[in-house]
Write a protein that holds these residues in place. Sequence first.
Motif, PDB file in Angstrom:
ATOM      1  N   ASN A   7       0.860  -1.167   0.000  1.00 37.69           N
ATOM      2  CA  ASN A   7       0.000   0.000   0.000  1.00 37.69           C
ATOM      3  C   ASN A   7       0.904   1.226   0.000  1.00 37.69           C
ATOM      4  OD1 ASN A   7      -2.064   1.776   0.185  1.00 37.69           O
ATOM      5  ND2 ASN A   7      -2.911   0.978   2.098  1.00 37.69           N
ATOM      6  N   ASN A   8       0.981   1.908  -1.111  1.00 40.59           N
ATOM      7  CA  ASN A   8       1.893   3.034  -1.244  1.00 40.59           C
ATOM      8  C   ASN A   8       1.231   4.376  -0.962  1.00 40.59           C
ATOM      9  OD1 ASN A   8       4.092   1.459  -1.857  1.00 40.59           O
ATOM     10  ND2 ASN A   8       3.645   1.457  -4.047  1.00 40.59           N
ATOM     11  N   LYS A   9       0.273   4.394  -0.089  1.00 42.59           N
ATOM     12  CA  LYS A   9      -0.360   5.657   0.273  1.00 42.59           C
ATOM     13  C   LYS A   9       0.614   6.497   1.075  1.00 42.59           C
ATOM     14  CE  LYS A   9      -5.079   3.951   0.709  1.00 42.59           C
ATOM     15  NZ  LYS A   9      -6.188   3.799   1.659  1.00 42.59           N
ATOM     16  N   ASP A  10       0.583   7.773   0.853  1.00 40.44           N
ATOM     17  CA  ASP A  10       1.439   8.692   1.588  1.00 40.44           C
ATOM     18  C   ASP A  10       0.637   9.266   2.756  1.00 40.44           C
ATOM     19  OD1 ASP A  10       3.657  10.124   2.266  1.00 40.44           O
ATOM     20  OD2 ASP A  10       3.314  11.722   0.819  1.00 40.44           O
ATOM     21  N   GLU A  11       0.192   8.386   3.625  1.00 40.72           N
ATOM     22  CA  GLU A  11      -0.624   8.800   4.757  1.00 40.72           C
ATOM     23  C   GLU A  11      -0.105   8.124   6.022  1.00 40.72           C
ATOM     24  OE1 GLU A  11      -4.646   7.782   3.922  1.00 40.72           O
ATOM     25  OE2 GLU A  11      -4.731   8.988   2.096  1.00 40.72           O
ATOM     26  N   LEU A  12      -0.374   8.755   7.135  1.00 43.37           N
ATOM     27  CA  LEU A  12      -0.001   8.171   8.420  1.00 43.37           C
ATOM     28  C   LEU A  12      -1.056   7.161   8.849  1.00 43.37           C
ATOM     29  CD1 LEU A  12       1.022  11.393  10.378  1.00 43.37           C
ATOM     30  CD2 LEU A  12       2.545   9.672   9.433  1.00 43.37           C
ATOM     31  N   SER A  19       0.637  16.101  14.332  1.00 40.59           N
ATOM     32  CA  SER A  19       1.091  17.013  15.381  1.00 40.59           C
ATOM     33  C   SER A  19       2.075  16.344  16.352  1.00 40.59           C
ATOM     34  CB  SER A  19      -0.112  17.578  16.140  1.00 40.59           C
ATOM     35  OG  SER A  19      -0.854  16.514  16.725  1.00 40.59           O
ATOM     36  N   ASP A  20       2.106  15.009  16.384  1.00 38.51           N
ATOM     37  CA  ASP A  20       3.048  14.303  17.263  1.00 38.51           C
ATOM     38  C   ASP A  20       4.504  14.475  16.819  1.00 38.51           C
ATOM     39  OD1 ASP A  20       0.929  13.335  18.731  1.00 38.51           O
ATOM     40  OD2 ASP A  20       0.881  11.395  17.706  1.00 38.51           O
ATOM     41  N   PHE A  21       4.710  14.857  15.569  1.00 38.66           N
ATOM     42  CA  PHE A  21       6.063  14.902  15.014  1.00 38.66           C
ATOM     43  C   PHE A  21       6.703  16.279  15.014  1.00 38.66           C
ATOM     44  CE2 PHE A  21       3.986  11.200  13.171  1.00 38.66           C
ATOM     45  CZ  PHE A  21       4.884  10.223  13.548  1.00 38.66           C
ATOM     46  N   GLY A  22       6.007  17.285  15.398  1.00 39.52           N
ATOM     47  CA  GLY A  22       6.580  18.631  15.436  1.00 39.52           C
ATOM     48  C   GLY A  22       6.769  19.204  14.043  1.00 39.52           C
ATOM     49  N   GLU A  23       7.513  20.314  14.003  1.00 40.01           N
ATOM     50  CA  GLU A  23       7.731  20.996  12.735  1.00 40.01           C
ATOM     51  C   GLU A  23       8.755  20.222  11.901  1.00 40.01           C
ATOM     52  OE1 GLU A  23       9.331  25.307  11.074  1.00 40.01           O
ATOM     53  OE2 GLU A  23       9.311  24.914  13.212  1.00 40.01           O
ATOM     54  N   ILE A  24       8.451  20.039  10.643  1.00 36.46           N
ATOM     55  CA  ILE A  24       9.381  19.373   9.736  1.00 36.46           C
ATOM     56  C   ILE A  24      10.183  20.434   9.008  1.00 36.46           C
ATOM     57  CG2 ILE A  24       9.580  17.959   7.666  1.00 36.46           C
ATOM     58  CD1 ILE A  24       7.121  16.455   8.547  1.00 36.46           C
TER      59      ILE A  24
END
Length: 81
Positions: A7-12, A19-24
């Motif tokens: 499944n190559n979806k670009d989704e979490l 929001s758990d990952f902070g600013e990218i």
Amino acid sequence: MKKAKLNNKDELRQEYKRSDFGEIIRGKYANQIKEESNVVLLDPDIAEAFPNDEAVNKALRYLIEVAKTSSSLTRHSADMT
């Protein structure tokens, strides 16, 4: 036996929130990696002359020896005058 479909979806996944990952920040560590890396990129015309890294190293070692010999010859002749 069936293979699982990728499944190559670009989704979490649902259990993760963006929001758990902070600013990218794109390229955040790029300068640090560049400073710590010993990779050297050769221009295409130079790379064409050398088949592999061993050939490049051999040529550079030879150039270093020539430079050392040349500078020691120059130093000796300057001392004699």
